[in-house]
Scaffold this motif. Structure first.
Motif, PDB file in Angstrom:
ATOM      1  N   GLN A 323       0.831  -1.200   0.000  1.00 27.98           N
ATOM      2  CA  GLN A 323       0.000   0.000   0.000  1.00 27.98           C
ATOM      3  C   GLN A 323       0.868   1.254   0.000  1.00 27.98           C
ATOM      4  O   GLN A 323       1.805   1.387   0.789  1.00 27.98           O
ATOM      5  N   VAL A 324       0.581   2.173  -0.889  1.00 21.74           N
ATOM      6  CA  VAL A 324       1.319   3.438  -0.985  1.00 21.74           C
ATOM      7  C   VAL A 324       0.524   4.511  -0.256  1.00 21.74           C
ATOM      8  O   VAL A 324      -0.688   4.654  -0.464  1.00 21.74           O
ATOM      9  N   ILE A 325       1.182   5.263   0.589  1.00 20.73           N
ATOM     10  CA  ILE A 325       0.468   6.318   1.306  1.00 20.73           C
ATOM     11  C   ILE A 325       0.492   7.591   0.458  1.00 20.73           C
ATOM     12  O   ILE A 325       1.534   8.021  -0.021  1.00 20.73           O
ATOM     13  N   ASP A 326      -0.681   8.167   0.268  1.00 18.46           N
ATOM     14  CA  ASP A 326      -0.822   9.411  -0.473  1.00 18.46           C
ATOM     15  C   ASP A 326      -1.543  10.430   0.399  1.00 18.46           C
ATOM     16  O   ASP A 326      -1.834  10.171   1.580  1.00 18.46           O
ATOM     17  N   ALA A 327      -1.825  11.593  -0.161  1.00 23.20           N
ATOM     18  CA  ALA A 327      -2.432  12.668   0.622  1.00 23.20           C
ATOM     19  C   ALA A 327      -3.789  12.259   1.179  1.00 23.20           C
ATOM     20  O   ALA A 327      -4.127  12.592   2.323  1.00 23.20           O
ATOM     21  N   ASP A 328      -4.568  11.535   0.378  1.00 25.19           N
ATOM     22  CA  ASP A 328      -5.899  11.120   0.842  1.00 25.19           C
ATOM     23  C   ASP A 328      -5.806  10.145   2.006  1.00 25.19           C
ATOM     24  O   ASP A 328      -6.562  10.244   2.983  1.00 25.19           O
ATOM     25  N   LEU A 329      -4.874   9.182   1.920  1.00 22.97           N
ATOM     26  CA  LEU A 329      -4.718   8.206   3.002  1.00 22.97           C
ATOM     27  C   LEU A 329      -4.229   8.899   4.270  1.00 22.97           C
ATOM     28  O   LEU A 329      -4.679   8.577   5.379  1.00 22.97           O
ATOM     29  N   ILE A 330      -3.316   9.844   4.122  1.00 22.16           N
ATOM     30  CA  ILE A 330      -2.817  10.582   5.279  1.00 22.16           C
ATOM     31  C   ILE A 330      -3.949  11.349   5.949  1.00 22.16           C
ATOM     32  O   ILE A 330      -4.107  11.331   7.175  1.00 22.16           O
ATOM     33  N   ALA A 331      -4.761  12.020   5.134  1.00 24.15           N
ATOM     34  CA  ALA A 331      -5.863  12.811   5.692  1.00 24.15           C
ATOM     35  C   ALA A 331      -6.892  11.930   6.396  1.00 24.15           C
ATOM     36  O   ALA A 331      -7.337  12.243   7.507  1.00 24.15           O
ATOM     37  N   SER A 332      -7.256  10.818   5.771  1.00 25.44           N
ATOM     38  CA  SER A 332      -8.264   9.940   6.373  1.00 25.44           C
ATOM     39  C   SER A 332      -7.727   9.278   7.636  1.00 25.44           C
ATOM     40  O   SER A 332      -8.456   9.109   8.618  1.00 25.44           O
ATOM     41  N   HIS A 333      -6.459   8.909   7.615  1.00 19.61           N
ATOM     42  CA  HIS A 333      -5.885   8.270   8.805  1.00 19.61           C
ATOM     43  C   HIS A 333      -5.817   9.255   9.970  1.00 19.61           C
ATOM     44  O   HIS A 333      -6.196   8.918  11.101  1.00 19.61           O
ATOM     45  N   SER A 334      -5.342  10.464   9.709  1.00 19.55           N
ATOM     46  CA  SER A 334      -5.245  11.464  10.779  1.00 19.55           C
ATOM     47  C   SER A 334      -6.623  11.778  11.359  1.00 19.55           C
ATOM     48  O   SER A 334      -6.775  11.942  12.571  1.00 19.55           O
ATOM     49  N   ALA A 335      -7.629  11.845  10.487  1.00 21.75           N
ATOM     50  CA  ALA A 335      -8.980  12.168  10.950  1.00 21.75           C
ATOM     51  C   ALA A 335      -9.614  11.033  11.745  1.00 21.75           C
ATOM     52  O   ALA A 335     -10.538  11.260  12.522  1.00 21.75           O
ATOM     53  N   SER A 336      -9.112   9.806  11.556  1.00 25.68           N
ATOM     54  CA  SER A 336      -9.723   8.647  12.211  1.00 25.68           C
ATOM     55  C   SER A 336      -9.101   8.310  13.560  1.00 25.68           C
ATOM     56  O   SER A 336      -9.583   7.421  14.256  1.00 25.68           O
ATOM     57  N   ILE A 337      -8.035   9.001  13.941  1.00 28.13           N
ATOM     58  CA  ILE A 337      -7.383   8.702  15.223  1.00 28.13           C
ATOM     59  C   ILE A 337      -8.354   9.028  16.355  1.00 28.13           C
ATOM     60  O   ILE A 337      -8.841  10.160  16.457  1.00 28.13           O
ATOM     61  N   PRO A 338      -8.665   8.070  17.215  1.00 33.53           N
ATOM     62  CA  PRO A 338      -9.664   8.318  18.262  1.00 33.53           C
ATOM     63  C   PRO A 338      -9.132   9.191  19.388  1.00 33.53           C
ATOM     64  O   PRO A 338      -7.922   9.369  19.553  1.00 33.53           O
ATOM     65  N   VAL A 339     -10.049   9.734  20.145  1.00 33.60           N
ATOM     66  CA  VAL A 339      -9.726  10.484  21.358  1.00 33.60           C
ATOM     67  C   VAL A 339     -10.158   9.652  22.554  1.00 33.60           C
ATOM     68  O   VAL A 339     -11.292   9.179  22.603  1.00 33.60           O
ATOM     69  N   ARG A 340      -9.267   9.441  23.476  1.00 35.15           N
ATOM     70  CA  ARG A 340      -9.635   8.640  24.652  1.00 35.15           C
ATOM     71  C   ARG A 340     -10.791   9.301  25.389  1.00 35.15           C
ATOM     72  O   ARG A 340     -10.787  10.505  25.627  1.00 35.15           O
ATOM     73  N   ASN A 341     -11.790   8.480  25.702  1.00 36.24           N
ATOM     74  CA  ASN A 341     -13.024   8.934  26.350  1.00 36.24           C
ATOM     75  C   ASN A 341     -13.864   9.808  25.430  1.00 36.24           C
ATOM     76  O   ASN A 341     -14.800  10.440  25.880  1.00 36.24           O
ATOM     77  N   GLY A 342     -13.511   9.838  24.158  1.00 36.89           N
ATOM     78  CA  GLY A 342     -14.297  10.612  23.214  1.00 36.89           C
ATOM     79  C   GLY A 342     -15.389   9.775  22.598  1.00 36.89           C
ATOM     80  O   GLY A 342     -15.678   8.652  23.015  1.00 36.89           O
ATOM     81  N   SER A 343     -16.012  10.310  21.545  1.00 37.54           N
ATOM     82  CA  SER A 343     -17.121   9.602  20.904  1.00 37.54           C
ATOM     83  C   SER A 343     -16.633   8.369  20.158  1.00 37.54           C
ATOM     84  O   SER A 343     -17.377   7.412  19.980  1.00 37.54           O
ATOM     85  N   ASN A 344     -15.381   8.395  19.704  1.00 42.70           N
ATOM     86  CA  ASN A 344     -14.812   7.242  19.010  1.00 42.70           C
ATOM     87  C   ASN A 344     -14.046   6.399  20.018  1.00 42.70           C
ATOM     88  O   ASN A 344     -12.942   6.756  20.423  1.00 42.70           O
ATOM     89  N   ASN A 345     -14.620   5.306  20.449  1.00 37.79           N
ATOM     90  CA  ASN A 345     -14.008   4.482  21.490  1.00 37.79           C
ATOM     91  C   ASN A 345     -13.327   3.233  20.940  1.00 37.79           C
ATOM     92  O   ASN A 345     -13.030   2.308  21.678  1.00 37.79           O
ATOM     93  N   ASN A 346     -13.105   3.201  19.623  1.00 42.88           N
ATOM     94  CA  ASN A 346     -12.393   2.078  19.022  1.00 42.88           C
ATOM     95  C   ASN A 346     -10.915   2.234  19.314  1.00 42.88           C
ATOM     96  O   ASN A 346     -10.191   2.934  18.609  1.00 42.88           O
ATOM     97  N   ASP A 347     -10.455   1.613  20.381  1.00 40.79           N
ATOM     98  CA  ASP A 347      -9.092   1.828  20.858  1.00 40.79           C
ATOM     99  C   ASP A 347      -8.213   0.616  20.614  1.00 40.79           C
ATOM    100  O   ASP A 347      -7.316   0.328  21.387  1.00 40.79           O
ATOM    101  N   SER A 348      -8.459  -0.113  19.543  1.00 39.37           N
ATOM    102  CA  SER A 348      -7.667  -1.302  19.263  1.00 39.37           C
ATOM    103  C   SER A 348      -6.437  -0.991  18.424  1.00 39.37           C
ATOM    104  O   SER A 348      -5.643  -1.875  18.143  1.00 39.37           O
ATOM    105  N   GLY A 349      -6.267   0.264  18.018  1.00 44.55           N
ATOM    106  CA  GLY A 349      -5.130   0.642  17.194  1.00 44.55           C
ATOM    107  C   GLY A 349      -3.915   0.977  18.021  1.00 44.55           C
ATOM    108  O   GLY A 349      -3.835   0.690  19.216  1.00 44.55           O
ATOM    109  N   VAL A 350      -2.955   1.634  17.374  1.00 44.39           N
ATOM    110  CA  VAL A 350      -1.704   1.992  18.031  1.00 44.39           C
ATOM    111  C   VAL A 350      -1.678   3.454  18.439  1.00 44.39           C
ATOM    112  O   VAL A 350      -0.873   3.861  19.261  1.00 44.39           O
TER     113      VAL A 350
END
Length: 452
Positions: A323-350
């Motif tokens: 997989q090649v990382i491009d601007a779209d992948l960078i943007a989507s990945h950064s936007a998907s990083i959860p916040v602890r105790n936030g609305s996104n509680n999927n904390d199985s990542g790194v």
């Protein structure tokens, strides 16, 4: 152009002690005080200033404020608000995702403070995501396998032991002496690849290398032995050297291929590599995107070489190596990083963000967001630094998360102090206050240092 106020509302700027004034601006909204983590442990004291120095409040019809708005946004100084809740303006800044209950009197000082706090928290989170993106931009255009090789070079790896296999071929290609990356002017010295008789031998040789090699001239710590192998039986052949390394405190980074994420269950040479290696490593993780790899590799080397050294394991699905990382992948990945105790509680990542909180109880407010790498319940806090255009990450040493996680983080600080785990302190309960003076060993720490 008319924009409905259901999508756009007012930016409310207020300070903690003052009542609402249309002439106030967020340039006065500044925090400089001891921060506390969400569990009430306070440590570091940075200053946070939202970038709103030139933004002011413009309210042209007070009646709209009494009707109760549902979101916050920034309006230009020439914005006109009519009594029917219509904003007349051709350029409204993006909506900030903050909710206010219908019917709230926004002229109430407390409501104004909460609105300003919410905006500041959102700005902080956006800035944290942008810092992650700026770091990933260094690797834009590279494949997952290329990023792994680049990070090995960045961490000073000179030799890698391993054994080939189909699931790891994209990474092995990076080591070939005729790979185009080595012909680039100014390219780093190629890493020496050694093919061993089998994966078991590769693991034990990497152990020996880590024990015998000269300490790093950068930080004085032993280098990590690096192993590359394939999936399935390639992983299982490494269990014995991994167990030996965790028992002896030997730093190792083991990288193994894995069947593609799109492969069906029980695909060729597919195995639960993370499940197999978790009991005999300090950290075991399967990447979920090539965009994770810069942070995964940095964290892997940090954990392997700090605290009590030991092995880490990284599982690399074959499709994500390509997989090649491009601007779209960078943007989507950064936007998907959860916040602890936030609305996104999927904390199985790194990766996740931990809010930095100032004050307690009713006066608590979020004044920053810090990057947290590792397991959701056990990891290390990092700053993303941008020094003269060179973006890098470094561990935070002056912020405490408290409890067992705080002890784990202090164990891995780049210092000559090791803190004993809670269960080595006699009959202390998990909820008891930890006396760090009782739990620390200071001085030159070696592989065989007694810390429990």
């Amino acid at each position: 152009m008319k924009v409905s106020s259901s999508a756009v509302a007012l930016l409310i700027a207020a300070t903690q002690a003052s009542a609402f004034s249309p002439s106030q601006s967020l340039s006065s909204f500044r925090h400089t005080s001891t921060h506390v983590s969400p569990n009430g442990i306070g440590i570091r004291t940075p200053t946070f200033v939202p970038p709103f120095n030139n933004v002011k409040n413009y309210i042209h019809d007070n009646s709209i404020m009494q009707k109760g708005l549902t979101s916050l946004a920034m309006l230009k100084p020439d914005a006109i608000i009519t009594a029917d809740e219509t904003v007349l303006d051709s350029g409204v800044a993006p909506v900030v995702d903050v909710n206010i209950n219908k019917g709230t009197n926004l002229f109430d000082a407390r409501a104004q403070e909460e609105a300003a706090d919410a905006i500041a928290a959102q700005v902080s989170l956006d800035a944290a995501r942008e810092s992650v993106s700026s770091y990933l931009n260094k690797y834009q255009g590279q494949s997952g396998a290329s990023i792994v090789y680049s990070k090995l070079q960045e961490h000073g790896v000179e030799v890698v032991n391993g054994y080939s296999g189909g699931a790891v071929l994209p990474l092995l290609d990076q080591f070939h002496e005729q790979h185009p990356r080595h012909a680039i002017e100014g390219a780093s010295k190629p890493i020496r690849w050694i093919t061993n008789s089998n994966e078991n031998s590769a693991g034990h040789i990497a152990e020996g290398y880590a024990k015998a090699a000269n300490p790093s001239i950068v930080d004085g710590r032993q280098p990590a032995g690096v192993v590359v192998a394939t999936s399935g039986p390639g992983v299982t052949n490494l269990i014995t050297p991994l167990q030996d390394a965790i028992c002896d405190g030997v730093p190792m980074v083991v990288l193994c291929g894995q069947a593609a994420t799109t492969a069906p269950p029980d695909a060729f040479q597919q195995a639960d590599a993370v499940g197999l290696t978790t009991p005999c490593t300090k950290w075991s993780y399967q990447i979920k995107s090539a965009a994770e790899l810069p942070f995964v590799m940095d964290y892997a080397f940090y954990i392997a070489r700090h605290g009590r050294p030991g092995p880490v394991f990284i599982d690399l699905p074959k499709d994500l190596q390509n997989q090649v990382i491009d601007a779209d992948l960078i943007a989507s990945h950064s936007a998907s990083i959860p916040v602890r105790n936030g609305s996104n509680n999927n904390d199985s990542g790194v990766m996740r963000f931990i809010p930095e909180v100032q004050g307690v109880n009713g006066s608590a407010r979020i004044v920053g967001h810090t990057l947290h790498l590792g397991k959701g319940e056990q990891g290390i806090l990092f700053d993303v630094d941008n020094k003269e255009g060179d973006v890098s990450i470094s561990p935070i040493t002056n912020m405490d998360l408290g409890g067992k996680e705080g002890v784990y983080q202090m164990d891995h600080h780049p210092s000559n102090t090791i803190h004993k785990p809670l269960n080595s302190l006699g009959n202390k309960n998990d909820d008891d206050d930890l006396n760090l003076e009782e739990a620390s060993v200071t001085g030159e720490l070696k592989v065989d240092s007694q810390i429990t």
